[in-house]
Design a protein around this motif. Sequence first.
Motif: not given
Lengths: 236, 236
Positions: B49-54
Amino acid sequence: MAYELYYWPTIQGRGEFVRLALEEAGADYIDAARESEGVAVMMRMMQHAEHPPFAPPFLKDGDTIVGQTAAILLYLGARHGLAPKDPAGGLWTHQIQLTISDFVAEAHDTHHPVGVGLYYEDQKTEALRRAAEFRDNRIPKFFHWFETILARNPSGNGHLVGKTLTYVDLSLFQVVEGLSYAFPKATARALKRAPLVTALHSAVTERHRIKAYLESPRRIPFNEEGIFRRYPELDG
Amino acid sequence: MAYELYYWPTIQGRGEFVRLALEEAGADYIDAARESEGVAVMMRMMQHAEHPPFAPPFLKDGDTIVGQTAAILLYLGARHGLAPKDPAGGLWTHQIQLTISDFVAEAHDTHHPVGVGLYYEDQKTEALRRAAEFRDNRIPKFFHWFETILARNPSGNGHLVGKTLTYVDLSLFQVVEGLSYAFPKATARALKRAPLVTALHSAVTERHRIKAYLESPRRIPFNEEGIFRRYPELDG
């Protein structure tokens, strides 16, 4: 009216993430618990406020009291241009801050794995094990995540979010500062594999207001009462 | 379009706080990692994801991915009437959730005081000490804080915020559920001194949608892989 920040007066701790945002914003604020009788005032507010914070830091802005570091930064970021204005960008910035909060809590627990009610000396055996796990697995994992986010930022890899500085850039700077103090060997190793994190840390150091702050007496030196503590036996 | 919730499919864990909010809202959602190949999809999203969740849980709403439990609830609360509409009330609700997150992290660390990379059996000595500190000091301190907030709510002591249910009422319900499972003796003692918390827990159990959810197969039973684990040696 000036903001009033309430936090333990002798440590950087979690309050430092708020101090850095206030300093970068050039905001008018009082580090209220460092004033005369400030800690007593802080304790009374925690006892008697309609919305009592569970713990410092908290920020007073007129009649509003906001606790929890990440919530304070959410509040300040929107008011001082330290977060994107669009809701999705603001939420993504906040999500990064919450992950930084988790990382900071883990850093704290390296010297307090049994609990905050006991001294480090009474939990040193446990601390040695927890610190090894933190150094070997957790620091690299978190740094890799920050490095990935920087690399994927469509506006450029100089900031975590967008093309200008946000409060999470300041918070990541502070995490690198703290870890470099507490775990100089392990952090130097991790930074070698995180060139974008290293570059962001350097860039923040050079910002006009941050540089002035770091050289001022307002910046409390690291010490062994804060979150990031240098116990050489825990590094390696 | 239905929300997609991604979380480990065999445990309540942190995902449960999101499930409860979605259920109470009557929202259209898929517990996506419980579908066939769901975990593989979840892992790919975390990688790419462009905004990867940790870490899980995260929520997909169209093109938006939101990670961090408290941030997901902030997002859902505003959309489904599970938080006050005014900014100050919304931030106070969020602040309570962040404090619940801290409490949940401490509950988790009772069985993993050294780190998540090791099994419970490999850190049992440390766990015994940490659990004692948690039972004797932390549970009472957090419960006292919730009790105080309920008592001070100017709209009435049946809810943490305002006069209707918000997501933090659901989260506090879940904390009481989890602690009662993991530490039945210590939690019963603490609840005796927290009648408003006890009453809120009961009231949530009786809500139409929550009651239906708790009786459905969508509610995963507590087990010893989640955050709240029953290890009798840690209670007392």
